[in-house]
Design an enzyme around this catalytic site. Structure first.
Site, PDB file in Angstrom:
ATOM      1  N   GLY A 145     -62.612  -3.144  -1.104  1.00  0.00           N
ATOM      2  CA  GLY A 145     -63.880  -3.253  -1.811  1.00  0.00           C
ATOM      3  C   GLY A 145     -64.383  -4.677  -1.860  1.00  0.00           C
TER       4      GLY A 145
ATOM      5  N   ASP B 174     -71.891  -3.940 -18.073  1.00  0.00           N
ATOM      6  CA  ASP B 174     -72.162  -3.643 -16.661  1.00  0.00           C
ATOM      7  C   ASP B 174     -71.571  -2.283 -16.299  1.00  0.00           C
ATOM      8  OD1 ASP B 174     -73.293  -4.140 -14.193  1.00  0.00           O
ATOM      9  OD2 ASP B 174     -71.532  -5.199 -13.406  1.00  0.00           O
TER      10      ASP B 174
END
Length: 317
Positions: free
Chosen positions: A36, A168
């Site tokens: 990622g 977030d």
């Protein structure tokens, strides 16, 4: 140095790794180990000597880098232990000098390598799983994800004396284990608040689309910031990728009826009455979460209570 000393005193629950060891288990942080990438760094996969698979988040180094995100994420993760929050396995905070070429000269600048190591979650991130309600995850799994994320957020807001606001929350930051149990991750932007109050900031951080209007327009941060983000997450879990767009162009009742009918068609004879109640409850919660007026949004405690009522109900009809 002060930050380095802080990590030296870290709790024994997080193991201290050397940079050399992490380089060894990732083949020097090679591309083949990358699983990622994000704005703040790259995530690698590695295997410890005991066979445990871990995910290593290596923060990008730049000359102007500061420790804010690393320190914030580390400290907040050290405070939390919950089945629906990603488990911190260990860390590496390495300081040294590195030989580099700069404008035709060789220099030895001071560099800091910072790595956070987490449990590796086979299911990947939620954003890879969300699809149209007519295919993909079954309803039981979707409800488990909604409930699990809510429980994790409830723990962050109310699990200790000081509240942690994630700031977030989005599908990319929700990871799934092999049993599809959701775990909230990526605490780089999270903040610790000693009391329930409104904080004003002049800097917007986070992800557009998941930020509430009061934060975008006035820089106001409250617990309802995460609640708004939760609503934006629940809607596509319920109604696919186009769900949020559809909800913005319909009345609440029209959207509820549309999603409920789509699930009725998909489940047909297998749609029991308590499943119908779960679907309706989740849609109503999501729509209240994304209210423009934050005072109309539920608290995360209220959300968990409503989900508990439909999640534990036995089916007799």
């Amino acid at each position: 140095m002060a930050l380095a000393n802080k990590f030296e005193r870290a709790s024994a629950t997080a193991r201290k790794f050397t940079l050399e060891y992490l380089e060894q288990i990732t083949n020097n942080f090679s591309e083949e180990h990358v699983i990622g990438r994000g704005a703040y760094g790259v995530v690698y996969k590695g295997v410890l000597e005991n066979g445990e698979v871990i995910a290593l988040k290596k923060l990008c180094w730049r000359p102007d880098t500061n420790d804010t995100e690393f320190s914030t994420e580390f400290n907040n993760l050290m405070r939390v232990q919950h089945p629906n929050i990603t488990r911190l396995v260990g860390y590496c905070y390495h300081q040294g000098h590195e030989l580099i070429e700069h404008k035709g000269e060789y220099i030895f600048p001071h560099v800091e390598e910072r790595v956070l190591c987490f449990e590796y979650l086979k299911g990947g991130s939620l954003d890879k799983k969300i699809s149209d309600e007519s295919c993909g995850l079954d309803w039981h799994t979707r409800f488990k994800i909604i409930n699990g994320v809510s429980l994790g957020l409830h723990y962050l807001h109310n699990g200790s004396k000081d509240s942690i606001y994630h700031l977030d929350l989005k599908p990319a930051n929700i990871l799934l284990d092999k049993n599809m149990v959701p775990k909230i991750g990526d605490f780089g932007l999270s903040r610790l608040f000693p009391s329930a109050q409104t904080i004003i900031t002049n800097k917007n951080i986070g992800t557009r689309g998941y930020m509430p209007p009061e934060y975008i327009d006035k820089g106001e941060i409250t617990s309802k910031h995460d609640v708004f983000s939760l609503g934006v997450i629940i809607i596509p879990i319920m109604a696919g990728d186009e769900g949020y767009f559809k909800s913005a162009h319909m009345s609440s009742q029209e959207f509820l009826e549309l999603v409920h009918e789509n699930w009725r068609k998909r489940l047909q004879a297998t749609m029991l009455s308590h499943t119908s109640d779960q679907i309706e409850t989740c849609i109503k919660i999501a729509l209240r979460c994304v209210e423009v007026d934050r005072n109309k949004r539920p608290t995360i405690a209220e959300i968990v209570n409503e989900l508990n009522k439909v999640g534990t109900r036995e089916e007799f009809t």
